[in-house]
Design a protein around this motif. Structure first.
Motif, mmCIF file in Angstrom:
data_model
loop_
_atom_site.group_PDB
_atom_site.id
_atom_site.type_symbol
_atom_site.label_atom_id
_atom_site.label_comp_id
_atom_site.label_asym_id
_atom_site.label_seq_id
_atom_site.Cartn_x
_atom_site.Cartn_y
_atom_site.Cartn_z
ATOM 1 N N ALA A 180 0.829 -1.209 0.000
ATOM 2 C CA ALA A 180 0.000 0.000 0.000
ATOM 3 C C ALA A 180 0.865 1.263 0.000
ATOM 4 O O ALA A 180 0.566 2.229 -0.712
ATOM 5 C CB ALA A 180 -0.927 -0.001 1.202
ATOM 6 N N THR A 181 1.951 1.250 0.765
ATOM 7 C CA THR A 181 2.848 2.402 0.806
ATOM 8 C C THR A 181 3.506 2.621 -0.553
ATOM 9 O O THR A 181 3.565 3.746 -1.058
ATOM 10 C CB THR A 181 3.923 2.211 1.882
ATOM 11 O OG1 THR A 181 3.283 2.050 3.147
ATOM 12 C CG2 THR A 181 4.880 3.378 1.932
ATOM 13 N N GLY A 182 4.003 1.558 -1.164
ATOM 14 C CA GLY A 182 4.636 1.667 -2.474
ATOM 15 C C GLY A 182 3.675 2.168 -3.538
ATOM 16 O O GLY A 182 4.019 3.034 -4.347
ATOM 17 N N LEU A 183 2.446 1.645 -3.533
ATOM 18 C CA LEU A 183 1.466 2.095 -4.516
ATOM 19 C C LEU A 183 1.050 3.541 -4.266
ATOM 20 O O LEU A 183 0.844 4.301 -5.218
ATOM 21 C CB LEU A 183 0.241 1.175 -4.502
ATOM 22 C CG LEU A 183 0.484 -0.230 -5.063
ATOM 23 C CD1 LEU A 183 -0.765 -1.075 -4.938
ATOM 24 C CD2 LEU A 183 0.951 -0.167 -6.504
ATOM 25 N N ALA A 184 0.945 3.925 -3.004
ATOM 26 C CA ALA A 184 0.600 5.315 -2.680
ATOM 27 C C ALA A 184 1.693 6.259 -3.181
ATOM 28 O O ALA A 184 1.397 7.307 -3.774
ATOM 29 C CB ALA A 184 0.390 5.477 -1.178
ATOM 30 N N ILE A 185 2.953 5.890 -2.957
ATOM 31 C CA ILE A 185 4.065 6.715 -3.453
ATOM 32 C C ILE A 185 4.019 6.798 -4.974
ATOM 33 O O ILE A 185 4.182 7.872 -5.556
ATOM 34 C CB ILE A 185 5.423 6.148 -2.973
ATOM 35 C CG1 ILE A 185 5.561 6.323 -1.464
ATOM 36 C CG2 ILE A 185 6.584 6.810 -3.701
ATOM 37 C CD1 ILE A 185 6.751 5.587 -0.871
ATOM 38 N N LEU A 186 3.774 5.675 -5.623
ATOM 39 C CA LEU A 186 3.715 5.642 -7.085
ATOM 40 C C LEU A 186 2.594 6.532 -7.613
ATOM 41 O O LEU A 186 2.807 7.332 -8.528
ATOM 42 C CB LEU A 186 3.520 4.199 -7.564
ATOM 43 C CG LEU A 186 3.341 3.993 -9.064
ATOM 44 C CD1 LEU A 186 4.574 4.442 -9.819
ATOM 45 C CD2 LEU A 186 3.033 2.543 -9.353
ATOM 46 N N PHE A 187 1.405 6.422 -7.057
ATOM 47 C CA PHE A 187 0.278 7.218 -7.532
ATOM 48 C C PHE A 187 0.458 8.703 -7.223
ATOM 49 O O PHE A 187 0.107 9.559 -8.034
ATOM 50 C CB PHE A 187 -1.043 6.707 -6.959
ATOM 51 C CG PHE A 187 -1.482 5.409 -7.588
ATOM 52 C CD1 PHE A 187 -1.601 5.274 -8.961
ATOM 53 C CD2 PHE A 187 -1.757 4.312 -6.798
ATOM 54 C CE1 PHE A 187 -1.996 4.085 -9.537
ATOM 55 C CE2 PHE A 187 -2.164 3.113 -7.363
ATOM 56 C CZ PHE A 187 -2.281 2.992 -8.734
ATOM 57 N N LEU A 188 1.013 9.035 -6.067
ATOM 58 C CA LEU A 188 1.260 10.442 -5.744
ATOM 59 C C LEU A 188 2.317 11.041 -6.678
ATOM 60 O O LEU A 188 2.187 12.187 -7.111
ATOM 61 C CB LEU A 188 1.669 10.596 -4.289
ATOM 62 C CG LEU A 188 0.541 10.382 -3.270
ATOM 63 C CD1 LEU A 188 1.102 10.390 -1.852
ATOM 64 C CD2 LEU A 188 -0.534 11.434 -3.430
ATOM 65 N N ALA A 189 3.351 10.268 -6.984
ATOM 66 C CA ALA A 189 4.377 10.753 -7.908
ATOM 67 C C ALA A 189 3.796 10.933 -9.309
ATOM 68 O O ALA A 189 4.114 11.906 -10.007
ATOM 69 C CB ALA A 189 5.561 9.788 -7.950
ATOM 70 N N THR A 190 2.922 10.014 -9.729
ATOM 71 C CA THR A 190 2.280 10.136 -11.038
ATOM 72 C C THR A 190 1.403 11.379 -11.085
ATOM 73 O O THR A 190 1.431 12.141 -12.061
ATOM 74 C CB THR A 190 1.447 8.881 -11.345
ATOM 75 O OG1 THR A 190 2.296 7.733 -11.290
ATOM 76 C CG2 THR A 190 0.806 8.969 -12.726
ATOM 77 N N ALA A 191 0.625 11.603 -10.035
ATOM 78 C CA ALA A 191 -0.213 12.802 -9.973
ATOM 79 C C ALA A 191 0.656 14.056 -9.978
ATOM 80 O O ALA A 191 0.323 15.052 -10.634
ATOM 81 C CB ALA A 191 -1.096 12.766 -8.727
ATOM 82 N N GLY A 192 1.774 14.009 -9.269
ATOM 83 C CA GLY A 192 2.694 15.149 -9.257
ATOM 84 C C GLY A 192 3.264 15.435 -10.630
ATOM 85 O O GLY A 192 3.442 16.595 -11.012
ATOM 86 N N MET A 193 3.539 14.385 -11.398
ATOM 87 C CA MET A 193 4.073 14.580 -12.747
ATOM 88 C C MET A 193 3.015 15.209 -13.655
ATOM 89 O O MET A 193 3.319 16.112 -14.448
ATOM 90 C CB MET A 193 4.544 13.252 -13.338
ATOM 91 C CG MET A 193 5.133 13.402 -14.714
ATOM 92 S SD MET A 193 5.878 11.897 -15.307
ATOM 93 C CE MET A 193 7.467 12.023 -14.522
ATOM 94 N N ILE A 194 1.775 14.770 -13.515
ATOM 95 C CA ILE A 194 0.699 15.335 -14.327
ATOM 96 C C ILE A 194 0.485 16.807 -13.979
ATOM 97 O O ILE A 194 0.387 17.668 -14.861
ATOM 98 C CB ILE A 194 -0.598 14.525 -14.142
ATOM 99 C CG1 ILE A 194 -0.430 13.133 -14.758
ATOM 100 C CG2 ILE A 194 -1.792 15.244 -14.759
ATOM 101 C CD1 ILE A 194 -1.519 12.160 -14.413
#
Length: 80
Positions: free
Chosen positions: A38-52
Motif C-alpha cells: 500500500a505504501t509503495g502504490l501510494a508513493i507511485l500514484f502520488l508521484a504520477t499525480a505530481g508529474m501530471i
C-alpha cells in the motif's frame, strides 16, 4: 506562487520517486506485507499525480505550449 514552483521541478526526481514506489510495492509483494504494498502504490500514484500537475503547470499560459500548433487539440488557443 506554488504553481510556478511546481513547474520548476525537474522530471528526474519525480521519476526516481515513481521507481522507489514500484520497488517498495514489489518488495511488499515478495514479503507479503500489505502495508509495504500500500505504501509503495501510494508513493507511485502520488508521484504520477505530481508529474501530471507539474506538466500542466509547466505549460499553463506558456507561449511554448506544443499543443497550440497541434490540430488534435482544438480547445487550446493558438499561440500565433
Amino acid at each position: 506562487m506554488a504553481l510556478l514552483a511546481a513547474s520548476d521541478i525537474p522530471a528526474a526526481p519525480v521519476l526516481a520517486l515513481m521507481a522507489i514506489g514500484v520497488i517498495i510495492a514489489i518488495g511488499g509483494h515478495a514479503t507479503r506485507s500489505k502495508a509495504a504494498v500500500a505504501t509503495g502504490l501510494a508513493i507511485l500514484f502520488l508521484a504520477t499525480a505530481g508529474m501530471i500537475v507539474g506538466g500542466f503547470a509547466a505549460f499553463q499560459d506558456n507561449p511554448n505550449d506544443p499543443r497550440k500548433d497541434d490540430p488534435a487539440y482544438p480547445g487550446v488557443p493558438s499561440g500565433r
